[in-house]
Write a protein that holds these residues in place. Structure first.
Motif, PDB file in Angstrom:
ATOM      1  N   PHE A 193     -19.433  36.214  47.925  1.00  0.00           N
ATOM      2  CA  PHE A 193     -19.044  34.950  47.297  1.00  0.00           C
ATOM      3  C   PHE A 193     -19.484  33.739  48.123  1.00  0.00           C
ATOM      4  O   PHE A 193     -20.020  32.772  47.569  1.00  0.00           O
ATOM      5  N   ASN A 194     -19.258  33.778  49.447  1.00  0.00           N
ATOM      6  CA  ASN A 194     -19.673  32.639  50.278  1.00  0.00           C
ATOM      7  C   ASN A 194     -21.166  32.356  50.126  1.00  0.00           C
ATOM      8  O   ASN A 194     -21.574  31.199  49.999  1.00  0.00           O
ATOM      9  N   SER A 195     -21.970  33.393  50.144  1.00  0.00           N
ATOM     10  CA  SER A 195     -23.426  33.203  50.003  1.00  0.00           C
ATOM     11  C   SER A 195     -23.769  32.598  48.654  1.00  0.00           C
ATOM     12  O   SER A 195     -24.667  31.741  48.555  1.00  0.00           O
ATOM     13  N   ASN A 255     -25.673  29.058  48.047  1.00  0.00           N
ATOM     14  CA  ASN A 255     -26.960  28.919  47.359  1.00  0.00           C
ATOM     15  C   ASN A 255     -26.810  28.327  45.960  1.00  0.00           C
ATOM     16  O   ASN A 255     -27.778  28.210  45.209  1.00  0.00           O
ATOM     17  N   GLY A 256     -25.588  27.953  45.592  1.00  0.00           N
ATOM     18  CA  GLY A 256     -25.368  27.241  44.342  1.00  0.00           C
ATOM     19  C   GLY A 256     -25.262  28.093  43.091  1.00  0.00           C
ATOM     20  O   GLY A 256     -25.266  27.554  41.981  1.00  0.00           O
ATOM     21  N   GLU A 283     -22.360  29.101  38.234  1.00  0.00           N
ATOM     22  CA  GLU A 283     -23.148  29.548  37.080  1.00  0.00           C
ATOM     23  C   GLU A 283     -22.795  30.991  36.712  1.00  0.00           C
ATOM     24  O   GLU A 283     -22.595  31.316  35.537  1.00  0.00           O
ATOM     25  N   VAL A 284     -22.700  31.863  37.714  1.00  0.00           N
ATOM     26  CA  VAL A 284     -22.392  33.269  37.451  1.00  0.00           C
ATOM     27  C   VAL A 284     -20.972  33.408  36.900  1.00  0.00           C
ATOM     28  O   VAL A 284     -20.752  34.128  35.915  1.00  0.00           O
TER      29      VAL A 284
END
Length: 106
Positions: free
Chosen positions: A14-16, A20-21, A25-26
């Motif tokens: 989740f942090n990554s 990365n934005g 969206e997901v």
């Protein structure tokens, strides 16, 4: 049947995804696909979490709710059946009490 679904996401990935934005969206795609009656974002045991109310026609629909969370977020999903007041009233608690009082354990 209505179910409460607790989704708990570990710190990674989740942090990554936040960095990365892609997290928002997901999550949006997953929620659009599942179409919960309601969803709340909170924490469970110190992890990012979502609590959803979903209407599940039968148990075969559970994977379509859990898999996106498992695959994208490596999340833990817990499912609990939820009864409305109407459901509870249909259960005929008095009849259940009578049935099980007859079988008293000594």
């Amino acid at each position: 049947m209505k179910m409460l679904v607790n989704v708990s996401c570990p710190i990674e990935p989740f942090n990554s995804m936040v960095k990365n934005g892609t997290a928002g969206e997901v999550i949006g795609r997953v929620v659009d696909e599942i179409k919960p009656e309601s969803i709340y974002f909170s924490e469970l045991e110190g992890h990012r979490a979502a609590i959803m109310v979903v209407d599940v026609p039968d148990a075969s629909h559970i994977p379509s709710i859990a898999e996106p969370w498992f695959l994208y977020f490596e999340a833990i999903c817990e499912f609990r059946i939820a009864m409305t007041m109407e459901d509870l009233m249909k259960s005929n608690l008095a009849e259940q009490a009578q049935k099980w009082q007859e079988v008293e354990m000594h």
